[in-house]
Motif scaffolding. Structure first.
Motif, short mmCIF file in Angstrom:
data_model
loop_
_atom_site.label_atom_id
_atom_site.label_comp_id
_atom_site.label_asym_id
_atom_site.label_seq_id
_atom_site.Cartn_x
_atom_site.Cartn_y
_atom_site.Cartn_z
N LEU A 108 0.81 -1.22 0.00
CA LEU A 108 0.00 0.00 0.00
C LEU A 108 0.84 1.27 0.00
CD1 LEU A 108 -2.76 -0.95 2.62
CD2 LEU A 108 -2.67 -1.46 0.16
N GLY A 109 2.09 1.16 0.48
CA GLY A 109 2.93 2.35 0.57
C GLY A 109 2.26 3.44 1.38
N GLN A 110 2.43 4.69 0.95
CA GLN A 110 1.85 5.82 1.68
C GLN A 110 0.37 6.04 1.34
OE1 GLN A 110 5.15 6.28 0.11
NE2 GLN A 110 5.72 5.42 2.09
N ASN A 111 -0.21 5.14 0.54
CA ASN A 111 -1.65 5.19 0.30
C ASN A 111 -2.44 4.51 1.43
OD1 ASN A 111 -1.76 6.60 -2.14
ND2 ASN A 111 -1.36 4.74 -3.33
N GLU A 152 -11.07 5.04 3.49
CA GLU A 152 -11.98 4.76 2.37
C GLU A 152 -12.12 5.95 1.42
OE1 GLU A 152 -15.60 3.29 4.08
OE2 GLU A 152 -14.71 1.36 4.62
N LYS A 153 -11.03 6.68 1.23
CA LYS A 153 -11.03 7.80 0.30
C LYS A 153 -10.56 7.39 -1.10
CE LYS A 153 -12.61 10.45 3.38
NZ LYS A 153 -14.04 10.81 3.31
N ILE A 154 -9.87 6.25 -1.19
CA ILE A 154 -9.51 5.66 -2.47
C ILE A 154 -9.83 4.17 -2.38
CG2 ILE A 154 -7.73 7.37 -2.99
CD1 ILE A 154 -5.61 5.37 -2.19
N PRO A 155 -10.01 3.48 -3.52
CA PRO A 155 -10.40 2.07 -3.48
C PRO A 155 -9.38 1.19 -2.75
CG PRO A 155 -10.71 2.98 -5.67
CD PRO A 155 -9.96 4.02 -4.90
N SER A 156 -9.88 0.24 -2.00
CA SER A 156 -9.00 -0.68 -1.27
C SER A 156 -8.69 -1.91 -2.12
CB SER A 156 -9.66 -1.14 0.03
OG SER A 156 -8.87 -2.14 0.65
N PRO A 157 -7.40 -2.27 -2.22
CA PRO A 157 -7.02 -3.48 -2.94
C PRO A 157 -6.99 -4.72 -2.06
CG PRO A 157 -5.05 -2.29 -2.34
CD PRO A 157 -6.22 -1.50 -1.79
N VAL A 158 -7.29 -4.56 -0.77
CA VAL A 158 -7.11 -5.65 0.19
C VAL A 158 -7.94 -6.88 -0.19
CG1 VAL A 158 -7.41 -6.36 2.61
CG2 VAL A 158 -6.48 -4.09 2.07
N GLU A 217 -7.40 5.50 15.81
CA GLU A 217 -7.51 6.87 15.33
C GLU A 217 -7.94 6.92 13.87
OE1 GLU A 217 -4.67 10.04 16.56
OE2 GLU A 217 -3.54 8.37 17.42
N ALA A 218 -7.44 5.96 13.07
CA ALA A 218 -7.74 5.96 11.63
C ALA A 218 -9.21 5.68 11.34
CB ALA A 218 -6.87 4.93 10.92
N ASP A 221 -11.45 13.42 7.99
CA ASP A 221 -11.30 14.81 7.57
C ASP A 221 -9.87 15.07 7.08
OD1 ASP A 221 -13.91 15.22 8.30
OD2 ASP A 221 -13.43 16.15 10.23
N TYR A 222 -8.90 14.52 7.81
CA TYR A 222 -7.50 14.66 7.41
C TYR A 222 -7.27 14.10 6.01
CZ TYR A 222 -2.57 13.39 7.04
OH TYR A 222 -1.28 13.22 6.58
N SER A 223 -7.81 12.92 5.76
CA SER A 223 -7.60 12.26 4.48
C SER A 223 -8.24 13.04 3.33
CB SER A 223 -8.16 10.83 4.53
OG SER A 223 -7.48 10.07 5.51
N GLU A 224 -9.42 13.59 3.58
CA GLU A 224 -10.06 14.43 2.58
C GLU A 224 -9.20 15.65 2.27
OE1 GLU A 224 -13.95 15.46 3.91
OE2 GLU A 224 -14.79 13.45 3.58
N GLN A 225 -8.61 16.22 3.32
CA GLN A 225 -7.77 17.40 3.12
C GLN A 225 -6.49 17.06 2.37
OE1 GLN A 225 -8.80 20.67 4.35
NE2 GLN A 225 -7.33 21.08 2.72
N VAL A 226 -5.95 15.86 2.61
CA VAL A 226 -4.75 15.41 1.88
C VAL A 226 -5.00 15.43 0.38
CG1 VAL A 226 -3.36 13.36 1.34
CG2 VAL A 226 -3.69 14.02 3.71
N ILE A 227 -6.13 14.87 -0.04
CA ILE A 227 -6.45 14.81 -1.47
C ILE A 227 -6.74 16.20 -2.03
CG2 ILE A 227 -8.09 13.92 -3.16
CD1 ILE A 227 -8.37 11.41 -1.42
N GLU A 228 -7.49 16.99 -1.27
CA GLU A 228 -7.78 18.36 -1.71
C GLU A 228 -6.49 19.15 -1.86
OE1 GLU A 228 -10.24 22.33 -0.17
OE2 GLU A 228 -10.66 20.37 0.73
#
Length: 426
Positions: A191-194, A201-207, A265-266, A273-280
């Motif tokens: 997954l790396g830094q993704n 759940e902001k990008i599709p999971s390959p799990v 925490e995740a 909210d943090y993850s949404e801001q990362v993509i924005e």
């Protein structure tokens, strides 16, 4: 003992080490890092890692049967990523990767790997694997699944590895699953830094498509430096046994506790909210670069990464470091051995952790793009440095806005407050 008093005594006892600590803190506070692996740990995680749990040790016998903290971390990892089994015993992703390789491949086995990822972890390994590269097409920066299928059928690999650490796009992992099934290969996705964006759940999971998944809990997830393995239940016994056979039994309760809180925490709204801001922020960084004519590739970004094609990437990174702006110089490989590109691999993970927003990243993108197109002389470096200093001078290493909301119901004994000092301005 309060942190301030500890620091005073430490400085008197060992000024040499204390100077290194102060310099590290000053560097982190005064620089802006766009390097994907840079991001501060959550104060919750840092606190538990530096807590009295560090005095406890889990012996070999206990480790074989799992401690309660390990069980908590495993359970939370499985719930967070919707995995069937998890292993949380590794201090870094290299160790986790070697266990996966040794479980599923033998000497001289073919391994089909995206950009030859994981080959770098085989140095000094007694096993000698034969890595075969697959990569993006040079004309459209996409993965050609028909070509990959043909390559897999020809090489009959024991493992197919996909690790998109240099790719700002999300691919169809269901197609990878079909190819792996067709040639009876184990599908390993790193997954790396993704990892954080997938957890939120902001990008599709390959799990669900992979047989085995690896990632680290630091950087994107704000946890301790570790290596994590997720796998299908049918592979659990083999991987668990290889973990024991390779000596990964020295568990530390403080790290397991820090890992467990990281997974908790995740799942919170603050991390979402943090993850949404990362993509924005990544989209804003990309827009800023494009506004001034920078050569952005693999656009538009779909995760935390932005790639800028440049000449002399390493030299540009060195000059920007003088201005306290950290970027990663990389070689972007393609399926054509004759075609590769120098790029700056940029991430918005750490700027977002420090509470920078889209307007800030738009400004960073425009400034960076202008620097790339400039003469990159001393004056240009000074101009970038001036902007960076102003932008980060009052920013925390970890913004409180990303901490989960929880009502304080009782006072905490001051003797228990052993918070990691790197999170404070000393």
């Amino acid at each position: 003992m309060p942190n301030k008093k500890i620091l005073q005594r430490l400085e008197n006892f060992d000024p040499e080490l204390c100077k290194i600590l102060r310099n590290a803190l000053h560097r982190q506070i005064s620089t802006l890092s766009l390097i994907p692996t840079d991001s501060a740990a959550s104060p919750f995680s840092a606190y538990l890692k530096g807590s009295a749990l560090g005095n406890d040790f889990i012996d070999y016998k206990s480790a074989e049967h799992h401690s309660s903290l390990e069980k908590i971390a495993v359970k939370r990892a499985c719930e967070l990523f919707k995995a069937e089994h998890a292993i949380v015993r590794f201090g870094n992703p290299v160790a986790a990767s070697r266990v996966v390789l040794q479980t599923f491949a033998k000497s001289d086995d073919n391994i089909l790997s995206f950009n030859l990822r994981k080959q770098e972890y085989c140095t000094g390994d007694q096993m000698q694997y034969f890595f075969i590269k697959f990569a993006l097409e040079p004309d459209n920066f996409r993965l050609d699944f028909d070509k990959l299928r043909s390559l897999a059928m020809l090489s009959e690999p024991k493992l197919i590895i996909y690790s998109p650490v240099n790719y700002p796009k999300n691919i169809d992992c269901a197609e990878l699953r079909k190819i792996a099934d067709k040639v009876n290969s184990v599908l390993w996705i790193d997954l790396g830094q993704n990892a954080g964006l997938i957890a939120a759940e902001k990008i599709p999971s390959p799990v669900k498509f992979a047989d085995v998944v690896t990632f680290s809990a630091n950087d994107a997830l704000h946890g301790p430096q570790t290596g994590i393995i997720l796998c299908k239940k049918k592979f659990a016994a083999a991987l668990d046994q290889k973990v024991i056979d390779t000596g990964h039994v020295s568990l530390k309760k403080n790290v397991l506790a820090a890992l467990a809180i990281t997974f908790a925490e995740a799942k919170c709204e603050a991390y979402e909210d943090y993850s949404e801001q990362v993509i924005e922020n990544a989209r804003a960084l990309e827009k800023g670069l494009k506004n001034v004519g920078a050569d952005v590739i693999c656009s538009p970004t779909e995760n935390h990464l932005v790639l800028v094609r440049v000449k002399n990437a390493k030299k540009i990174a060195e000059k920007l470091a003088q201005a306290n702006l950290l970027v990663k110089a990389e070689t972007f490989m393609t399926s054509d051995e004759k075609i590769s590109y120098e790029v700056l691999r940029l991430s918005t993970l750490d700027p977002t952790t420090r509470s920078l927003k889209a307007k800030d990243m738009l400004k960073v993108g425009e400034m960076l793009g202008k620097f790339i197109k400039s003469e990159q002389n001393t004056l240009a470096i000074m101009e970038v440095g001036k902007v960076i200093r102003k932008m980060v001078e009052n920013q925390p290493l970890f913004s409180e806005e990303w901490l989960p909301d929880a009502e304080i119901t009782q006072e905490i004994d001051s003797e228990l407050m052993m918070t990691a000092m790197v999170h404070w301005r000393l």
